[in-house]
Design an enzyme around this catalytic site. Structure first.
Site, mmCIF file in Angstrom:
data_model
loop_
_atom_site.group_PDB
_atom_site.id
_atom_site.type_symbol
_atom_site.label_atom_id
_atom_site.label_comp_id
_atom_site.label_asym_id
_atom_site.label_seq_id
_atom_site.Cartn_x
_atom_site.Cartn_y
_atom_site.Cartn_z
ATOM 1 N N ASP A 1 0.794 -1.225 0.000
ATOM 2 C CA ASP A 1 0.000 0.000 0.000
ATOM 3 C C ASP A 1 0.827 1.275 0.000
ATOM 4 O OD1 ASP A 1 -2.700 -0.819 -0.143
ATOM 5 O OD2 ASP A 1 -2.617 -1.525 1.925
ATOM 6 N N ASP B 1 -7.201 -4.759 -3.969
ATOM 7 C CA ASP B 1 -6.740 -3.419 -3.604
ATOM 8 C C ASP B 1 -5.433 -3.045 -4.310
ATOM 9 O OD1 ASP B 1 -8.092 -5.028 -1.650
ATOM 10 O OD2 ASP B 1 -7.849 -3.460 -0.146
#
Length: 339
Positions: A115, A176
């Site tokens: 991320d 994601d």
């Protein structure tokens, strides 16, 4: 229109400030943005007294939850400050955004978290976009280099989780990850390794082939064999069950494939972006805010996910502009208005 309008519209919805007669869209946007400026300046006064920490969420009692920069949302607060600076030109907001971005910079060396795109693009990506500060280039390309270490050619994807609780999944890739490909695309164009582009395209291609059902709905997690790269199964970690449609995951897919088309110009990804968008739009309830999982048997008493709605709205803002089919563009424009 700018994507920050989506954030502001949600802020307005939460504030409960709609009056009669119904205000114009311009009034709604201006009110929400100005209200957001007040809220984010107030939050800064709190965060400035807590060194190295960043806002994370609100607990059930309305209290502020914080985290250090390692948490995946760490770039969101400085990123929103940058958007509000863009809207207002307020030098105080620029200083706040810069100082809060500095708290995230250490994550450029993070090789244990996929991320980092969220963290650094939201903060230093916006700083570079708005100020042209060339010191940001090294920060962003260094982050892309860190993310690239999670790429495995045998699989053709960047790995998501490495922590012990997920090792039974061998090589897990969550939907994601599509959002963080933008970091690789940007770095490849701005002084980073040109191979980052190929990594991003490979990840998008392999994910497209394995992480979706025939109707275009996605699995939260695709599990691959670490050694030979074969796709093993699709499962969930945050959805209702392995075969359900988790709303936020589908939102990541929508935005992700729109950005892949934007960066590659390959119509294959535009058509796929339409497919994953259409299955989401078809299943929306009457108020156009999705349930957290479209297959939760508790519906209509299941929780809603406004964050998924915001992600999709942000994606649709781009899709309307990129669409090569005028009828589809109009369809998505109308959907965006209703969202």
């Amino acid at each position: 229109m700018k994507n920050y309008v989506v954030i502001c519209l949600l802020s307005f919805m939460v504030s409960g400030c709609v009056t009669t007669p119904e205000p114009s869209m311009e009034h709604i946007v201006d009110y929400a943005l100005n209200r957001a400026v007040e809220q984010y300046k107030h939050m800064y006064a709190v965060m400035d007294s807590i060194p190295e920490m960043l806002p994370r969420s609100v607990d059930k009692n309305g209290g502020l939850e914080t985290s250090d920069s390692y948490f995946w949302t760490s770039g969101f607060y400085p990123g929103t400050l940058w958007y509000l600076y863009e809207y207002t030109g307020d030098e105080q907001l620029k200083e706040m955004a810069s100082r809060m971005s500095d708290r995230v910079e250490v994550q450029k060396y993070n090789k244990d978290n996929h991320d980092v795109g969220f963290m650094i693009n939201c903060s230093f990506g916006n700083k570079y976009r708005l100020l042209g500060d060339t010191s940001c280039i090294d920060i962003i390309t260094t982050t892309a280099r860190s993310l690239s270490t999670r790429y495995r050619s045998a699989v053709g994807c960047t790995r998501s989780w490495s922590h012990p609780g997920t090792l039974h999944w061998q090589f897990p890739v969550i939907i994601d990850n599509m959002m963080n490909l933008e970091l690789l695309f940007w770095a490849a164009k701005n002084g980073g390794n040109k191979e980052y582009y190929d990594m991003a395209v490979s990840h998008a291609k392999v994910t497209k082939e394995n992480q979706f059902r025939p109707d275009g709905s996605c699995y939260h997690v695709a599990v691959y064999d670490t050694i030979n790269g074969n796709f093993l199964k699709g499962v969930t970690n945050q959805g209702y069950n392995d075969s359900s449609l988790w709303a936020r995951g589908q939102a990541w897919a929508i935005y992700g494939y729109i950005l892949v088309y934007r960066e590659t110009g390959d119509k294959e990804y535009l058509r796929f972006a339409e497919k994953v968008t259409d299955v989401y739009l078809r299943r929306l309830p009457e108020d156009n805010v999705p349930y957290w999982d479209f297959d939760d048997p508790a519906i209509p008493n299941a929780p809603k996910d406004a964050s998924a709605a915001a992600i999709v709205a942000s994606g649709l803002l781009e899709l309307v502009q990129l669409e090569d089919d005028a009828a589809k563009a109009e369809e998505y424009k109308l959907s965006l208005i209703h969202i």
